[in-house]
Design an enzyme around this catalytic site. Structure first.
Site, PDB file in Angstrom:
ATOM      1  N   GLY A 149      22.479 -10.414 -16.330  1.00 26.37           N
ATOM      2  CA  GLY A 149      23.937  -9.551 -16.692  1.00 26.37           C
ATOM      3  C   GLY A 149      24.093  -8.564 -14.730  1.00 26.37           C
ATOM      4  O   GLY A 149      25.150  -7.707 -15.271  1.00 26.37           O
ATOM      5  N   HIS A 155       7.684 -27.675  -5.312  1.00 20.88           N
ATOM      6  CA  HIS A 155       7.937 -29.321  -4.540  1.00 20.88           C
ATOM      7  C   HIS A 155       7.888 -29.165  -3.097  1.00 20.88           C
ATOM      8  O   HIS A 155       8.459 -30.151  -3.212  1.00 20.88           O
ATOM      9  CB  HIS A 155       9.309 -29.724  -5.255  1.00 20.88           C
ATOM     10  CG  HIS A 155      10.059 -28.058  -4.278  1.00 20.88           C
ATOM     11  ND1 HIS A 155      10.136 -26.661  -5.054  1.00 20.88           N
ATOM     12  CD2 HIS A 155      10.694 -27.812  -3.047  1.00 20.88           C
ATOM     13  CE1 HIS A 155      11.526 -26.056  -3.880  1.00 20.88           C
ATOM     14  NE2 HIS A 155      11.192 -27.316  -3.010  1.00 20.88           N
ATOM     15  N   ASN A 198       8.628  -5.337  -3.545  1.00 20.12           N
ATOM     16  CA  ASN A 198       8.865  -5.014  -5.334  1.00 20.12           C
ATOM     17  C   ASN A 198       7.566  -3.901  -5.949  1.00 20.12           C
ATOM     18  O   ASN A 198       6.422  -4.160  -5.702  1.00 20.12           O
ATOM     19  CB  ASN A 198       9.390  -6.103  -5.384  1.00 20.12           C
ATOM     20  CG  ASN A 198       8.358  -6.929  -6.617  1.00 20.12           C
ATOM     21  OD1 ASN A 198       8.228  -6.009  -7.585  1.00 20.12           O
ATOM     22  ND2 ASN A 198       8.568  -8.037  -6.008  1.00 20.12           N
ATOM     23  N   THR A 199       8.022  -3.706  -6.518  1.00 24.80           N
ATOM     24  CA  THR A 199       7.155  -2.660  -7.411  1.00 24.80           C
ATOM     25  C   THR A 199       8.649  -2.050  -8.671  1.00 24.80           C
ATOM     26  O   THR A 199       9.306  -1.913  -8.581  1.00 24.80           O
ATOM     27  CB  THR A 199       6.571  -1.171  -6.819  1.00 24.80           C
ATOM     28  OG1 THR A 199       7.307  -0.131  -6.792  1.00 24.80           O
ATOM     29  CG2 THR A 199       5.581  -1.849  -5.931  1.00 24.80           C
ATOM     30  N   ARG A 200       7.963  -2.099 -10.059  1.00 21.57           N
ATOM     31  CA  ARG A 200       8.972  -2.325 -11.030  1.00 21.57           C
ATOM     32  C   ARG A 200       7.966  -1.589 -12.287  1.00 21.57           C
ATOM     33  O   ARG A 200       7.149  -1.258 -11.997  1.00 21.57           O
ATOM     34  CB  ARG A 200       9.305  -2.907 -11.127  1.00 21.57           C
ATOM     35  CG  ARG A 200       7.988  -4.177 -11.754  1.00 21.57           C
ATOM     36  CD  ARG A 200       9.108  -5.467 -11.829  1.00 21.57           C
ATOM     37  NE  ARG A 200       8.089  -7.051 -12.248  1.00 21.57           N
ATOM     38  CZ  ARG A 200       7.426  -8.283 -11.091  1.00 21.57           C
ATOM     39  NH1 ARG A 200       7.399  -6.835  -9.558  1.00 21.57           N
ATOM     40  NH2 ARG A 200       6.392  -8.216 -11.432  1.00 21.57           N
ATOM     41  N   HIS A 251       8.558  -9.512   1.978  1.00 25.90           N
ATOM     42  CA  HIS A 251       9.085  -9.375   0.224  1.00 25.90           C
ATOM     43  C   HIS A 251       8.180  -8.031  -0.077  1.00 25.90           C
ATOM     44  O   HIS A 251       6.926  -7.933   0.036  1.00 25.90           O
ATOM     45  CB  HIS A 251       8.627  -9.957  -0.025  1.00 25.90           C
ATOM     46  CG  HIS A 251       8.843 -10.029  -1.524  1.00 25.90           C
ATOM     47  ND1 HIS A 251       7.475 -10.101  -1.985  1.00 25.90           N
ATOM     48  CD2 HIS A 251       9.994  -9.698  -2.540  1.00 25.90           C
ATOM     49  CE1 HIS A 251       8.009  -9.877  -3.834  1.00 25.90           C
ATOM     50  NE2 HIS A 251       9.497  -9.402  -4.023  1.00 25.90           N
ATOM     51  N   SER A 290      13.128  -2.814  -4.963  1.00 24.87           N
ATOM     52  CA  SER A 290      12.792  -4.834  -4.038  1.00 24.87           C
ATOM     53  C   SER A 290      13.492  -4.695  -3.040  1.00 24.87           C
ATOM     54  O   SER A 290      14.118  -4.321  -2.314  1.00 24.87           O
ATOM     55  CB  SER A 290      13.964  -5.310  -5.180  1.00 24.87           C
ATOM     56  OG  SER A 290      13.492  -6.903  -4.659  1.00 24.87           O
ATOM     57  N   HIS A 338      14.390 -10.079   6.953  1.00 24.53           N
ATOM     58  CA  HIS A 338      14.717 -11.379   7.667  1.00 24.53           C
ATOM     59  C   HIS A 338      14.714 -10.668   9.014  1.00 24.53           C
ATOM     60  O   HIS A 338      16.124 -10.061   9.385  1.00 24.53           O
ATOM     61  CB  HIS A 338      15.838 -12.094   6.547  1.00 24.53           C
ATOM     62  CG  HIS A 338      15.007 -12.436   5.824  1.00 24.53           C
ATOM     63  ND1 HIS A 338      14.628 -13.928   5.847  1.00 24.53           N
ATOM     64  CD2 HIS A 338      16.313 -12.319   4.701  1.00 24.53           C
ATOM     65  CE1 HIS A 338      14.340 -13.656   3.643  1.00 24.53           C
ATOM     66  NE2 HIS A 338      15.554 -13.439   3.302  1.00 24.53           N
TER      67      HIS A 338
END
Length: 293
Positions: free
Chosen positions: A276, A193, A131-133, A129, A115, A119
């Protein structure tokens, strides 16, 4: 009992770590090129992370790598992890509701990935940004990830170059992937929003299981390997662009939108905190400074 999937888990986790090493080396190289002659370039700070089970048992971990206060990067984190444990009923239900196969029955899981959030110091250089998973349960496995560009001051040619690189990476595997995953990114990286996207998009995919693990792993590697060619030229091009105080204010306000998204909507943030994992690593994506009017 022998885990027949263990070799694939090992291959995936090792590849995510290798990609992390390549990106960190490239980013430190860019910082070195941007640093005044004779000055010491800033480097990544490293900290191991651990996941601890409810009874204190070790459930894996990873490496948190953060560079702060650079000439190019105001803050960039590149984290890798390989963790295991038991899905909560809420997590299992959420996955089942989005159609993930094989979730019911056995709540054990294993997950590994990389990840990254950057900035930038200069408001003209885009935040990014990636990420790979890979995720495994006894009844299913899948890959996910993507990358999206988040400029506060958009340059259309930068947006086009970023998307072109991602399109080529996708097309080498399936011509349907880029339009599908581009549209998915537009939907996923949206701030309801605020009634707006958080950036100029990219690609996003999840729950990828075509039945061919090797093909899906190869595509996931292609997404990760496309990141530096897609992003690094933009960072190098923009980090020294003259910027005004008004540009900086625009940047900080845009970062506020990024923080809102990651704290309210981002699936990875929610999963990491709920299961966690190391909170500092999960919240690495937050900007060092932001502003709200």
């Amino acid at each position: 009992m022998t885990d027949p999937f263990a070799p694939r888990k090992t291959r995936a986790a090792e590849w995510f770590r290798t990609l992390r090493d390549r990106i960190v080396t490239a980013f430190e190289g860019l910082e070195a090129r941007a640093t005044a002659e004779g000055a010491a370039p800033i480097r990544f700070e490293l900290r191991p992370t651990r996941r601890t089970g409810p009874d204190g048992e070790d459930q894996g971990g990873g490496l948190m790598s953060v560079l702060r206060g650079g000439r190019v990067f105001e803050k960039v984190g590149v984290n890798v992890s390989a963790v295991h444990g038991t899905l909560s009923p809420e997590a299992s239900r959420a996955m089942a509701e989005r159609g993930v196969p094989g979730i019911a029955g056995d709540p054990r899981f294993w997950a590994s990935g990389i990840s990254l959030v950057a900035h930038m110091r200069n408001p003209h250089a885009p935040a990014v940004h990636m990420n790979t998973r890979m995720f495994w349960t006894p009844g299913a496995w899948w890959f996910g990830g993507g990358t999206d560009l988040n400029p506060c001051i958009e340059y259309p040619e930068d947006t086009a170059a970023f998307h072109d690189t991602l399109r080529l990476a996708c097309d080498a595997h399936d011509p349907a992937y880029y339009p599908r995953f581009r549209d998915w990114a537009d939907r996923y990286f949206y701030i309801p929003h605020r009634h707006r996207a958080r950036g100029v998009g990219g690609i996003f995919y999840d729950d990828l299981n075509t039945g061919d693990w090797e093909a899906d792993f190869a595509f996931t590697r292609a997404v990760g390997e496309a990141f530096l060619p897609a992003f690094l030229p933009l960072a190098e091009r923009r980090f020294a662009t003259p910027a005004t105080e008004a540009d900086r204010e625009t940047q900080l306000i845009h970062r506020g939108l990024y923080a809102e998204y990651n704290l309210v909507y981002d699936r990875g943030t929610k999963f990491g905190l709920a299961t966690g994992h190391d909170a500092e690593a999960v919240l690495m994506s937050l900007p060092p400074l932001a502003m709200w009017r």
